[in-house]
Design a protein around this motif. Structure first.
Motif, PDB file in Angstrom:
ATOM      1  N   ASN A  23       0.820  -1.205   0.000  1.00 31.84           N
ATOM      2  CA  ASN A  23       0.000   0.000   0.000  1.00 31.84           C
ATOM      3  C   ASN A  23       0.859   1.262   0.000  1.00 31.84           C
ATOM      4  N   PHE A  24       1.939   1.232   0.766  1.00 34.47           N
ATOM      5  CA  PHE A  24       2.870   2.357   0.808  1.00 34.47           C
ATOM      6  C   PHE A  24       3.412   2.640  -0.590  1.00 34.47           C
ATOM      7  N   LYS A  25       3.823   1.582  -1.257  1.00 34.49           N
ATOM      8  CA  LYS A  25       4.363   1.727  -2.608  1.00 34.49           C
ATOM      9  C   LYS A  25       3.298   2.256  -3.567  1.00 34.49           C
ATOM     10  N   ALA A  26       2.064   1.769  -3.437  1.00 36.63           N
ATOM     11  CA  ALA A  26       0.990   2.180  -4.339  1.00 36.63           C
ATOM     12  C   ALA A  26       0.660   3.662  -4.207  1.00 36.63           C
ATOM     13  N   LEU A  27       0.796   4.218  -3.001  1.00 39.27           N
ATOM     14  CA  LEU A  27       0.520   5.642  -2.810  1.00 39.27           C
ATOM     15  C   LEU A  27       1.390   6.512  -3.708  1.00 39.27           C
ATOM     16  N   PHE A  28       2.638   6.076  -3.910  1.00 38.05           N
ATOM     17  CA  PHE A  28       3.622   6.929  -4.570  1.00 38.05           C
ATOM     18  C   PHE A  28       3.947   6.534  -6.002  1.00 38.05           C
ATOM     19  N   GLN A  30       1.596   5.702  -8.628  1.00 40.94           N
ATOM     20  CA  GLN A  30       0.433   5.675  -9.518  1.00 40.94           C
ATOM     21  C   GLN A  30       0.770   6.221 -10.906  1.00 40.94           C
ATOM     22  N   GLY A  31       1.828   7.021 -10.987  1.00 42.69           N
ATOM     23  CA  GLY A  31       2.177   7.632 -12.259  1.00 42.69           C
ATOM     24  C   GLY A  31       1.262   8.788 -12.627  1.00 42.69           C
ATOM     25  N   THR A  32       0.578   9.355 -11.633  1.00 42.43           N
ATOM     26  CA  THR A  32      -0.320  10.488 -11.843  1.00 42.43           C
ATOM     27  C   THR A  32       0.282  11.749 -11.224  1.00 42.43           C
ATOM     28  N   LYS A  33      -0.302  12.909 -11.549  1.00 47.90           N
ATOM     29  CA  LYS A  33       0.185  14.166 -10.987  1.00 47.90           C
ATOM     30  C   LYS A  33       0.076  14.175  -9.472  1.00 47.90           C
ATOM     31  N   GLU A  34      -1.043  13.674  -8.950  1.00 46.14           N
ATOM     32  CA  GLU A  34      -1.224  13.697  -7.501  1.00 46.14           C
ATOM     33  C   GLU A  34      -0.276  12.735  -6.795  1.00 46.14           C
ATOM     34  N   SER A  35      -0.028  11.568  -7.407  1.00 45.14           N
ATOM     35  CA  SER A  35       0.901  10.609  -6.816  1.00 45.14           C
ATOM     36  C   SER A  35       2.322  11.165  -6.825  1.00 45.14           C
ATOM     37  N   ASP A  36       2.714  11.793  -7.941  1.00 49.28           N
ATOM     38  CA  ASP A  36       4.038  12.415  -8.026  1.00 49.28           C
ATOM     39  C   ASP A  36       4.171  13.552  -7.014  1.00 49.28           C
ATOM     40  N   ALA A  37       3.090  14.319  -6.828  1.00 47.00           N
ATOM     41  CA  ALA A  37       3.121  15.423  -5.865  1.00 47.00           C
ATOM     42  C   ALA A  37       3.294  14.894  -4.442  1.00 47.00           C
ATOM     43  N   ALA A  38       2.616  13.773  -4.135  1.00 43.86           N
ATOM     44  CA  ALA A  38       2.755  13.164  -2.814  1.00 43.86           C
ATOM     45  C   ALA A  38       4.179  12.685  -2.589  1.00 43.86           C
ATOM     46  N   LEU A  39       4.741  12.013  -3.591  1.00 41.71           N
ATOM     47  CA  LEU A  39       6.110  11.495  -3.483  1.00 41.71           C
ATOM     48  C   LEU A  39       7.110  12.638  -3.343  1.00 41.71           C
ATOM     49  N   GLN A  40       6.925  13.681  -4.146  1.00 34.19           N
ATOM     50  CA  GLN A  40       7.819  14.837  -4.099  1.00 34.19           C
ATOM     51  C   GLN A  40       7.777  15.497  -2.726  1.00 34.19           C
ATOM     52  N   SER A  41       6.575  15.624  -2.181  1.00 35.67           N
ATOM     53  CA  SER A  41       6.395  16.215  -0.858  1.00 35.67           C
ATOM     54  C   SER A  41       7.066  15.369   0.222  1.00 35.67           C
ATOM     55  N   PHE A  42       6.874  14.043   0.149  1.00 34.59           N
ATOM     56  CA  PHE A  42       7.451  13.156   1.163  1.00 34.59           C
ATOM     57  C   PHE A  42       8.978  13.197   1.127  1.00 34.59           C
ATOM     58  N   ILE A  43       9.571  13.090  -0.067  1.00 38.27           N
ATOM     59  CA  ILE A  43      11.030  13.088  -0.167  1.00 38.27           C
ATOM     60  C   ILE A  43      11.605  14.426   0.288  1.00 38.27           C
ATOM     61  N   SER A  44      10.964  15.523  -0.084  1.00 35.67           N
ATOM     62  CA  SER A  44      11.428  16.841   0.344  1.00 35.67           C
ATOM     63  C   SER A  44      11.456  16.926   1.867  1.00 35.67           C
ATOM     64  N   ALA A  45      10.417  16.379   2.509  1.00 33.30           N
ATOM     65  CA  ALA A  45      10.362  16.385   3.970  1.00 33.30           C
ATOM     66  C   ALA A  45      11.441  15.487   4.569  1.00 33.30           C
ATOM     67  N   ALA A  46      11.689  14.349   3.926  1.00 32.23           N
ATOM     68  CA  ALA A  46      12.652  13.377   4.470  1.00 32.23           C
ATOM     69  C   ALA A  46      14.094  13.863   4.387  1.00 32.23           C
ATOM     70  N   ILE A  47      14.457  14.523   3.280  1.00 32.86           N
ATOM     71  CA  ILE A  47      15.855  14.942   3.131  1.00 32.86           C
ATOM     72  C   ILE A  47      16.066  16.408   3.502  1.00 32.86           C
ATOM     73  N   GLY A  48      14.986  17.114   3.809  1.00 32.02           N
ATOM     74  CA  GLY A  48      15.112  18.468   4.313  1.00 32.02           C
ATOM     75  C   GLY A  48      15.383  19.536   3.278  1.00 32.02           C
ATOM     76  N   ARG A  49      15.027  19.304   2.036  1.00 34.10           N
ATOM     77  CA  ARG A  49      15.146  20.345   1.015  1.00 34.10           C
ATOM     78  C   ARG A  49      14.139  20.091  -0.100  1.00 34.10           C
ATOM     79  N   LYS A  50      13.823  21.152  -0.827  1.00 40.23           N
ATOM     80  CA  LYS A  50      12.798  21.096  -1.859  1.00 40.23           C
ATOM     81  C   LYS A  50      13.270  20.292  -3.064  1.00 40.23           C
ATOM     82  N   ILE A  51      12.407  19.398  -3.546  1.00 37.28           N
ATOM     83  CA  ILE A  51      12.653  18.658  -4.783  1.00 37.28           C
ATOM     84  C   ILE A  51      11.723  19.238  -5.845  1.00 37.28           C
ATOM     85  N   LYS A  52      12.291  19.753  -6.923  1.00 36.84           N
ATOM     86  CA  LYS A  52      11.478  20.399  -7.965  1.00 36.84           C
ATOM     87  C   LYS A  52      10.669  19.387  -8.772  1.00 36.84           C
TER      88      LYS A  52
END
Length: 319
Positions: A23-28, A30-52
């Motif tokens: 389920n964790f993998k499926a959230l990120f 999907q290959g959709t704009k919203e899934s990419d936005a979720a993944l981008q947000s999570f990684i940015s939070a995890a590494i402490g800097r913005k991912i474009k």
């Protein structure tokens, strides 16, 4: 028919467990704009800097040698600047050294990201592990970030980075005013409680405060409407409980040590064969229900090569 209903969505508002690997993998992914936005947000939070921006990569890196142990990345991505990350979630502690595993994963990721030639030009890589246990008894940090440094604290090239996110520690923040939480803490609380019906109001506040989490929440809602996803989740849960109860049985009998020795040295054959039979049966059942090889391997503590062998052996019989 009754069995299918039992395995389906338990209530109209129930949400799938986002801490379960599949389920964790499926959230990120999907290959959709919203899934990419979720993944981008999570990684940015995890590494402490913005991912474009980022793109999904194949999650199984090539082995350098035929004898090399095969590993799979749960979610593998490349950033717009060429840096790479692997994100995975681990719901329970394992007998193996998880810190060593993460280090090996990061090294493999770095090796795959290095350009051919003699100038050692490689972008940074990040091995990000979301853990529902403490990776170290003496370190109870919400997030631990590791890189290669000397005893004096001098960093090497800074290319290899390991990040551990401890959900057990972040859970303690439940109820904290949302405006006081960091993006990573919000993500940790969402992953910890999105499937807890008694926490819906608070998790909804968190989702509304962070666009990436809002997108993940929408995906989780849609995924949870499908009975097939619940059947898969419940199948994995049953397989894991079966495996764990068998191990607990042997521990209570005082045979845990003999069991481990038997697996390696051929003694205690009866115990070994019984456990092996249960594990193989669970692996084949999960495969028949559409669960991926890497999730089966992770759920049942098997190597991917062993899972593939079991599935291939079962194929002629099913045909």
């Amino acid at each position: 028919m009754a069995e299918q209903k039992l395995m389906g969505r338990p209530s109209p508002t129930a949400i799938l467990n986002p801490r379960l690997d599949v389920n964790f993998k499926a959230l990120f992914t999907q290959g959709t704009k919203e899934s990419d936005a979720a993944l981008q947000s999570f990684i940015s939070a995890a590494i402490g800097r913005k991912i474009k921006s980022l793109k999904l990569d194949p999650n199984e890196p090539p082995a350098d040698t035929p004898s090399q142990m095969q590993m799979s990345f749960d979610v593998a991505v490349t950033f717009d600047d060429g840096e790479k990350a692997d994100i995975e979630i681990q719901g329970r502690d394992r007998e193996y050294d998880f810190k060593a595993r993460a280090e090996i994963q990061a090294a493999r990721l770095l090796n795959n990201n290095a350009k051919k030639g003699g100038n050692y030009d490689a972008k940074k890589v990040f091995q990000i592990s979301v853990l529902n246990f403490h990776v170290s008894r003496d370190d109870k940090s919400q997030v631990s970030r590791y890189t290669m440094k000397s005893q004096s604290g001098a960093e090497l090239a800074g290319r290899l980075n390991v990040v551990f996110i401890d959900l057990l520690e972040i859970k303690k923040l439940f109820g904290t005013p949302v405006e006081q939480l960091t993006p990573l803490q919000k993500w940790g609380l969402f992953l910890s409680y999105a499937d807890d019906g008694s926490k819906t109001e608070y998790i909804s506040q968190i989702a509304k405060s962070e666009e990436g989490i809002m997108e993940a929440d929408r995906i989780a809602q849609r995924m949870s409407e499908e009975d097939a996803n619940w059947f898969r989740q419940n199948s994995i849960d049953i397989a894991r409980r079966d495996y764990n109860s068998t191990m607990e049985h042997y521990q209570q009998m005082g045979l845990e040590k003999g069991l481990k020795q038997g697996m390696q040295q051929g003694i205690q054959q009866g115990i070994q064969q019984g456990l092996q039979q249960k594990t193989e049966e669970a692996a084949r059942n999960l495969a028949a229900n559409g669960v991926s090889e890497e999730i089966i391997a992770k759920s049942l503590n098997l190597q991917i090569e062993d899972v593939r062998k079991l599935i291939n052996e079962a194929a002629p019989a099913q045909a």
